[in-house]
Design a protein around this motif. Structure first.
Motif, PDB file in Angstrom:
ATOM      1  N   MET A 112       9.513  -4.393  -9.341  1.00 17.92           N
ATOM      2  CA  MET A 112       8.797  -5.063  -8.251  1.00 17.92           C
ATOM      3  C   MET A 112       9.379  -4.618  -6.921  1.00 17.92           C
ATOM      4  N   GLU A 113       8.493  -4.365  -5.977  1.00 17.62           N
ATOM      5  CA  GLU A 113       8.901  -3.951  -4.633  1.00 17.62           C
ATOM      6  C   GLU A 113       8.654  -5.105  -3.663  1.00 17.62           C
ATOM      7  N   LEU A 114       9.633  -5.396  -2.822  1.00 20.25           N
ATOM      8  CA  LEU A 114       9.503  -6.434  -1.806  1.00 20.25           C
ATOM      9  C   LEU A 114       9.192  -5.770  -0.478  1.00 20.25           C
ATOM     10  N   ILE A 115       8.104  -6.193   0.160  1.00 24.24           N
ATOM     11  CA  ILE A 115       7.765  -5.662   1.477  1.00 24.24           C
ATOM     12  C   ILE A 115       7.708  -6.815   2.476  1.00 24.24           C
ATOM     13  N   GLN A 116       8.029  -6.515   3.723  1.00 19.62           N
ATOM     14  CA  GLN A 116       7.921  -7.519   4.776  1.00 19.62           C
ATOM     15  C   GLN A 116       7.484  -6.849   6.062  1.00 19.62           C
ATOM     16  N   GLN A 117       6.480  -7.419   6.681  1.00 18.61           N
ATOM     17  CA  GLN A 117       5.951  -6.897   7.929  1.00 18.61           C
ATOM     18  C   GLN A 117       5.894  -8.007   8.969  1.00 18.61           C
ATOM     19  N   THR A 118       6.224  -7.642  10.209  1.00 20.00           N
ATOM     20  CA  THR A 118       5.953  -8.521  11.334  1.00 20.00           C
ATOM     21  C   THR A 118       4.543  -8.231  11.806  1.00 20.00           C
ATOM     22  N   LEU A 119       3.746  -9.268  11.960  1.00 22.46           N
ATOM     23  CA  LEU A 119       2.342  -9.102  12.305  1.00 22.46           C
ATOM     24  C   LEU A 119       2.148  -9.185  13.817  1.00 22.46           C
ATOM     25  N   THR A 120       1.404  -8.232  14.330  1.00 17.46           N
ATOM     26  CA  THR A 120       1.080  -8.214  15.758  1.00 17.46           C
ATOM     27  C   THR A 120      -0.396  -8.523  15.932  1.00 17.46           C
ATOM     28  N   THR A 121      -0.685  -9.546  16.733  1.00 17.90           N
ATOM     29  CA  THR A 121      -2.058  -9.915  17.056  1.00 17.90           C
ATOM     30  C   THR A 121      -2.212  -9.938  18.567  1.00 17.90           C
ATOM     31  N   PRO A 122      -3.429 -10.109  19.081  1.00 16.34           N
ATOM     32  CA  PRO A 122      -3.598 -10.192  20.533  1.00 16.34           C
ATOM     33  C   PRO A 122      -2.860 -11.363  21.181  1.00 16.34           C
TER      34      PRO A 122
ATOM     35  N   ALA B  94       3.761 -17.944  -4.791  1.00 18.25           N
ATOM     36  CA  ALA B  94       3.433 -16.521  -4.864  1.00 18.25           C
ATOM     37  C   ALA B  94       3.938 -15.909  -6.163  1.00 18.25           C
ATOM     38  N   LEU B  95       5.167 -16.248  -6.550  1.00 12.90           N
ATOM     39  CA  LEU B  95       5.733 -15.684  -7.772  1.00 12.90           C
ATOM     40  C   LEU B  95       5.039 -16.220  -9.015  1.00 12.90           C
ATOM     41  N   ALA B  96       4.526 -17.446  -8.935  1.00 13.73           N
ATOM     42  CA  ALA B  96       3.756 -17.983 -10.069  1.00 13.73           C
ATOM     43  C   ALA B  96       2.513 -17.138 -10.307  1.00 13.73           C
ATOM     44  N   TYR B  97       1.829 -16.770  -9.222  1.00 10.43           N
ATOM     45  CA  TYR B  97       0.644 -15.922  -9.375  1.00 10.43           C
ATOM     46  C   TYR B  97       1.031 -14.498  -9.759  1.00 10.43           C
ATOM     47  N   ALA B  98       2.156 -14.008  -9.253  1.00 10.73           N
ATOM     48  CA  ALA B  98       2.619 -12.683  -9.646  1.00 10.73           C
ATOM     49  C   ALA B  98       2.845 -12.618 -11.146  1.00 10.73           C
TER      50      ALA B  98
ATOM     51  N   GLN C 218       3.997  -5.391  -7.553  1.00 11.59           N
ATOM     52  CA  GLN C 218       4.315  -4.880  -8.879  1.00 11.59           C
ATOM     53  C   GLN C 218       3.840  -3.436  -8.965  1.00 11.59           C
ATOM     54  N   THR C 219       4.778  -2.539  -9.159  1.00  6.80           N
ATOM     55  CA  THR C 219       4.466  -1.113  -9.155  1.00  6.80           C
ATOM     56  C   THR C 219       3.941  -0.674 -10.521  1.00  6.80           C
ATOM     57  N   PRO C 220       3.086   0.349 -10.544  1.00  8.11           N
ATOM     58  CA  PRO C 220       2.510   0.812 -11.819  1.00  8.11           C
ATOM     59  C   PRO C 220       3.578   1.315 -12.784  1.00  8.11           C
ATOM     60  N   SER C 221       3.280   1.173 -14.044  1.00  3.42           N
ATOM     61  CA  SER C 221       4.174   1.647 -15.098  1.00  3.42           C
ATOM     62  C   SER C 221       3.346   2.231 -16.222  1.00  3.42           C
ATOM     63  N   ALA C 222       3.812   3.344 -16.760  1.00  5.74           N
ATOM     64  CA  ALA C 222       3.116   3.975 -17.880  1.00  5.74           C
ATOM     65  C   ALA C 222       3.094   3.061 -19.103  1.00  5.74           C
ATOM     66  N   GLU C 223       4.041   2.120 -19.172  1.00  2.47           N
ATOM     67  CA  GLU C 223       4.077   1.191 -20.289  1.00  2.47           C
ATOM     68  C   GLU C 223       3.001   0.112 -20.181  1.00  2.47           C
ATOM     69  N   MET C 224       2.432  -0.035 -18.966  1.00  9.02           N
ATOM     70  CA  MET C 224       1.389  -1.040 -18.751  1.00  9.02           C
ATOM     71  C   MET C 224       0.190  -0.374 -18.088  1.00  9.02           C
ATOM     72  N   PRO C 225      -0.581   0.409 -18.849  1.00  9.44           N
ATOM     73  CA  PRO C 225      -1.701   1.148 -18.258  1.00  9.44           C
ATOM     74  C   PRO C 225      -2.800   0.222 -17.754  1.00  9.44           C
ATOM     75  N   GLY C 226      -3.573   0.723 -16.799  1.00 11.88           N
ATOM     76  CA  GLY C 226      -4.715  -0.011 -16.288  1.00 11.88           C
ATOM     77  C   GLY C 226      -4.382  -1.059 -15.256  1.00 11.88           C
ATOM     78  N   LYS C 227      -3.140  -1.024 -14.734  1.00  8.49           N
ATOM     79  CA  LYS C 227      -2.738  -2.028 -13.753  1.00  8.49           C
ATOM     80  C   LYS C 227      -2.331  -1.379 -12.431  1.00  8.49           C
ATOM     81  N   ASP C 228      -3.003  -0.277 -12.093  1.00  6.79           N
ATOM     82  CA  ASP C 228      -2.674   0.426 -10.855  1.00  6.79           C
ATOM     83  C   ASP C 228      -3.250  -0.278  -9.628  1.00  6.79           C
ATOM     84  N   HIS C 229      -4.263  -1.103  -9.811  1.00  6.90           N
ATOM     85  CA  HIS C 229      -4.883  -1.820  -8.695  1.00  6.90           C
ATOM     86  C   HIS C 229      -5.156  -3.251  -9.145  1.00  6.90           C
ATOM     87  N   ARG C 230      -4.170  -4.090  -8.950  1.00  6.93           N
ATOM     88  CA  ARG C 230      -4.223  -5.475  -9.390  1.00  6.93           C
ATOM     89  C   ARG C 230      -4.996  -6.344  -8.394  1.00  6.93           C
TER      90      ARG C 230
END
Length: 280
Positions: free
Chosen positions: A1-11, A58-62, A23-35
């Motif tokens: 799993m990769e953790l990303i964080q962005q600061t959001l800029t709005t007007p 969030a982690l419950a849904y993950a 969750q990054t793709p894995s050959a062991e779990m095919p068909g999950k490249d676009h969740r």
């Protein structure tokens, strides 16, 4: 799993953050490249952003196959509609990074609790307002199927149970800004373009009366918008997952009769996104 964080800029602001659990793709779990993906918007009355309604949810849904995100938006003294633009920018970023974050941009939902539900319902009903277009946001880019947990949609219904000043009223009325009138009664903004909606609440909520959910569901029904509504017979405000994971410091946030809402929401999402491979 990769953790990303962005600061959001709005007007209007540059203070909100978007955190993603990718969750990054894995050959062991095919068909999950676009969740499928879900944006969690915690509550807090626009005075704070609840930790209990953020990462644990969030982690419950993950754990059920989603790319999951948490929006930590600005709070008072920053006033409406700054938060709405931050939620819009979060949705924009999620869809703009669909390939980078391995998600399907057509299978994105928002989940908002309490004041966060006000934001989620605001995105669902106000995305095509001229003000949003003027800020550079297109409805198709920021609108998504929505899940609302004990959400505020009617400020009049909510304020009626408060003896003193209501922070939600303060946040929305702090300045005479755009979309002020529309934000106070979001159920009145429901149209045929409002996305499918899942709602849950408790009948004994003394902070955000159940009338909020009932009124929004009635408006969806009148507009022929698909929806699911679950009212649990007991439980106070702010239960989050209602289990041990989100039990607060007072130890009063366990409500076993309410915990099924998560499974019910996953079953609804299975119907909404039938080919997404969601596990309920």
């Amino acid at each position: 799993m990769e953790l990303i964080q962005q600061t959001l800029t709005t007007p209007l602001t540059q203070s909100a953050t978007l955190t993603g659990y990718i969750q990054t793709p894995s050959a062991e779990m095919p068909g999950k490249d676009h969740r499928p993906a879900i944006l969690v918007i915690p509550g807090g009355g626009y005075t704070m952003v609840s930790d209990r309604e953020a990462e644990p949810v969030a982690l419950a849904y993950a754990s059920h196959g989603f790319q999951a995100f948490v929006l930590r938006y600005s709070v008072l003294p920053v006033a409406w509609p700054a938060q709405l633009l931050e939620a819009a920018e979060a949705m924009h970023q999620i869809r703009a990074h669909a390939d980078d974050w391995y998600l399907n941009p057509d299978q994105v939902a928002t989940l908002g609790f309490s004041a966060g539900g006000h934001l989620a319902a605001g995105l669902a009903t106000l995305a095509d307002q001229p003000f949003m277009v003027k800020q550079g946001y297109q409805a198709a880019d920021i609108r998504a199927n929505v899940l609302l947990g004990y959400a505020v949609v009617s400020l009049s219904a909510t304020a009626a149970v408060h003896a003193g000043p209501d922070p939600m009223q303060q946040a929305v009325h702090a300045q005479d800004g755009p979309l002020l009138k529309e934000a106070t009664e979001l159920q009145q903004q429901v149209t045929t373009t409002t996305p499918p909606t899942f709602l849950w609440a408790t009948a004994t909520d003394a902070v955000v009366p159940v009338q909020n959910s009932l009124q929004f569901a009635s408006a969806l029904d009148q507009a022929n918008v698909p929806f699911a509504l679950h009212i649990f017979p007991q439980g106070h405000h702010g239960l989050s997952l209602a289990n041990a994971l989100t039990n607060g410091r007072h130890g009063t946030d366990l409500e076993l009769t309410v915990t099924p809402w998560l499974k019910l929401s996953l079953q609804w999402l299975q119907v909404t996104f039938p080919d997404a491979g969601i596990e309920a």
